[in-house]
Design an enzyme around this catalytic site. Structure first.
Site, PDB file in Angstrom:
ATOM      1  CG  ASP A 186      39.073  38.173  36.648  1.00 53.81           C
ATOM      2  OD1 ASP A 186      39.309  38.114  35.421  1.00 53.81           O
ATOM      3  OD2 ASP A 186      38.347  37.358  37.240  1.00 53.81           O
ATOM      4  CE1 TYR A 189      38.290  36.840  42.015  1.00 52.28           C
ATOM      5  CE2 TYR A 189      39.623  36.421  40.086  1.00 52.28           C
ATOM      6  CZ  TYR A 189      38.519  36.997  40.665  1.00 52.28           C
ATOM      7  OH  TYR A 189      37.649  37.716  39.896  1.00 52.28           O
ATOM      8  CE  LYS A 216      36.518  51.448  47.425  1.00 52.29           C
ATOM      9  NZ  LYS A 216      36.118  52.733  46.836  1.00 52.29           N
TER      10      LYS A 216
END
Ligand code: NAP
Length: 480
Positions: A234, A130, A177
């Site tokens: 998000d 982002y 992850k």
């Protein structure tokens, strides 16, 4: 002498923003909290006036003065400006932590009703994909940089634990992850594991983000606080909003060193704007978080309790499942005001402590390395040659270079030396060159010379040094 009132910057925002913000302001005023509002513009109207960021100078000055913002949603109208005004606000005031609590609310029917969900997502708010650093590397291949810093990880991890302690919560999960993105997502996991022992009263666990999403759908009651990277947070926080009744009920706080911004998770919902239909709960609960943040703990508890009592009394807005005669935004607001001072039968006020924010460091944050070495370089080229032909050509070009061609990858998969597998190729190759002498270090001059040699025959668009810090490779290997 009456104490000075705390000034707050108010951004009514776009779409349903002004309606839900008005609702929250009416409720705050009714609590008697010692606050004063500075209403400012941001979002669609600012874009239309040609302000490319969507945030006028006067608004920035107000926020710098008050350091606390209650905002409605801001849309990013297509065709005006390049960046979301929301992202601009978060980066401009470095609100590095996004706290999104959700919990089961009385009378808000969901698939999980009765399971007492009470989950907080603590999301890094500045870095990651982002940050919006993107390139078209060829006409058909796009790149986005996932920037994760040790400093950013440390701040969000400490905020998550500080929040858990302030709310007397039991567990913090770190969701990443890291099995695939070992360096970026792995940095958050390692930082979490390093700092967790400093908070012995909190159970700390790492969980892979995909399993976390699965577990949230299956057994969400096992989660308390979840700390995660920006994009993962998000997505997960919209998921947790959905578990507890939808966006109309999900508040949030964007916490920074100097400025904090409180807002609903939802957007401007243009389809219901101006119809007096919007559910103001998310923004009203965001206002309660803001009141607590500025030390108006009693007013914060009063607002939260009045919302709970209103919902317990059966008053519903139109976004709630199974509602027959929905209350309008203003009717719901009036009901909350009339319930100020009452206490919920099901969920009494909690005893919150102040969130001890991690101290901000001055200057540039540096992670030192005792030793460094550059062992090679990746050069990205645009080519329509097949990998074998490209490799043959490159090897001929670099015969007298101290570097040799180690491998070529296409979208991360090794295509030279060939594994024999059929791979669908695009015209975007990462060519990895390493020193022929495995203990020496590559100099910048050697890299520049190599780029000139390769660039003489191939269109290159990106280079990346292969560094080692303290003897450890600081780059990913290819997927075979
Ligand atoms: P959205 O505005 O959150 O709305 C999605 C849907 O959720 C609405 O159409 C409405 O559904 C329902 N909804 C959301 N908030 C509600 C409320 N308070 N009361 C009742 N229903 C509510 O998402 P979007 O349509 O994707 O985004 C619209 C604009 O908002 C975009 O320009 C986006 O960039 C912006 N946005 C801003 C922020 C922010 O400022 N932080 C966040 C997200 C999006 P129904 O169809 O059931 O009426």
């Amino acid at each position: 002498m009456t104490p000075a009132k705390r000034k707050i910057t108010i951004l009514p925002g776009d779409g349903i923003g002004p309606e839900v913000v008005e609702s929250a302001l009416a409720i705050i005023i009714a609590t008697g909290a010692a606050v004063e509002f500075e209403k400012c513009e941001a979002g669609a109207r600012a874009f239309q006036k040609g302000i490319v960021t969507g945030i006028p100078k006067e608004t920035i000055e107000s926020i710098e003065r008050t350091r606390v913002v209650l905002k409605g949603p801001l849309e990013t109208p297509i065709g005006f400006g390049n960046r979301s005004a929301n992202v601009t606000l978060r980066t401009l005031f470095e609100t590095y932590g996004n706290i999104r609590p959700v919990r089961e609310l009385p009378g808000v029917q969901t698939a999980f009703t009765g399971r007492k969900l009470d989950i907080v997502i603590v999301r890094e708010n500045i870095e990651d994909l982002y940050a919006g650093i993107e390139y078209m590397q060829t006409p058909g291949v796009a790149e986005g940089l996932k920037i994760i810093s040790r400093e950013g990880c440390e701040k969000i991890v400490k905020l998550a634990f500080a929040f858990a302690i302030a709310e007397e919560r039991e567990a913090v999960h770190c969701a990443t992850k890291s099995n695939i993105m070992k360096l970026t997502e792995g940095l958050l996991q390692h930082t979490f594991e390093e700092f967790a022992p400093q908070y012995p009263s909190i159970v700390a666990k790492h969980i892979l983000i995909d399993n976390c999403a699965h577990q949230l759908a299956m057994r969400p009651e096992q989660f308390d606080v979840i700390v995660t990277t920006n994009m993962n947070g998000d997505i997960l926080s919209d998921l947790t909003s959905g578990l507890t009744g939808g966006l109309g009920f999900a508040p949030s706080a964007n916490i920074g060193n100097d400025v904090s911004i409180f807002e609903a998770v939802h957007g401007s919902a243009p389809d219901i704007a101006g119809k007096n239909k919007a559910n103001p709960t998310a923004l009203v609960l965001s206002a309660a978080m803001m009141l607590r943040h500025i030390g108006e703990g009693k007013a914060a508890n009063d607002v939260e309790q009045a919302v709970l009592v209103t919902l317990e009394s059966g008053i519903r807005t139109s976004d709630m499942i199974g509602v027959q005669n929905p209350a309008s935004t203003t009717e719901f607001t009036d009901a909350v005001i009339s319930n100020l001072g009452k206490r919920s039968k099901l969920s009494p006020p909690r005893d919150y402590k102040k969130v001890e924010l991690p101290p901000s460091k001055a200057g540039v944050s540096v992670v030192p390395a005792a030793s460094r070495r550059v062992s090679g370089v990746d050069i990205y080229v645009e080519s329509d040659l097949d990998p074998k032909a490209l490799a043959g050509n490159l090897e001929k070009l670099i015969q007298s270079s101290p570097l040799r061609l180690e491998m070529i990858t296409n979208r991360g998969t090794m295509v030279y030396p060939s594994s024999g597998r059929r791979v669908s190729l695009v015209d975007h190759f990462r060519c990895r060159f390493v020193l022929r002498d495995s203990v020496a270090a590559v100099s910048d001059a050697e890299i520049i010379s190599l780029v000139q040699i390769v660039g003489g025959q191939h269109r290159w668009m990106h280079i990346e040094k292969l560094q080692e810090f303290d003897g450890e490779p600081a780059f990913s290997k290819s997927q075979i």
